[in-house]
Design a protein around this motif. Structure first.
Motif: not given
Length: 63
Positions: A14-20
């Protein structure tokens, strides 16, 4: 974009992007996380057991 390249790895679940942003929202391999405050990001990383982070641009690094 680094997130898209990282998401292609078979070793990544899984890849999270903050803030996207709008572009990352459309990518099914990325998950936007609407967090910008560093203390909240640290808590998110601990809760989600994130093993690697890539920080950019330079402003978050300086903070």
């Amino acid at each position: 974009m680094p997130g898209r390249r990282i998401a292609k790895s078979p070793r990544v679940s899984k890849v999270f992007v903050a803030p996207g942003n709008a572009a990352t929202e459309l990518d099914p391999n990325l998950t936007n996380v609407p967090i910008t405050a560093i203390p909240e990001l640290i808590e998110f990383v601990r809760t989600e057991k994130v093993e690697l982070t890539v920080v950019g641009p330079e402003a978050p690094l300086a903070a």
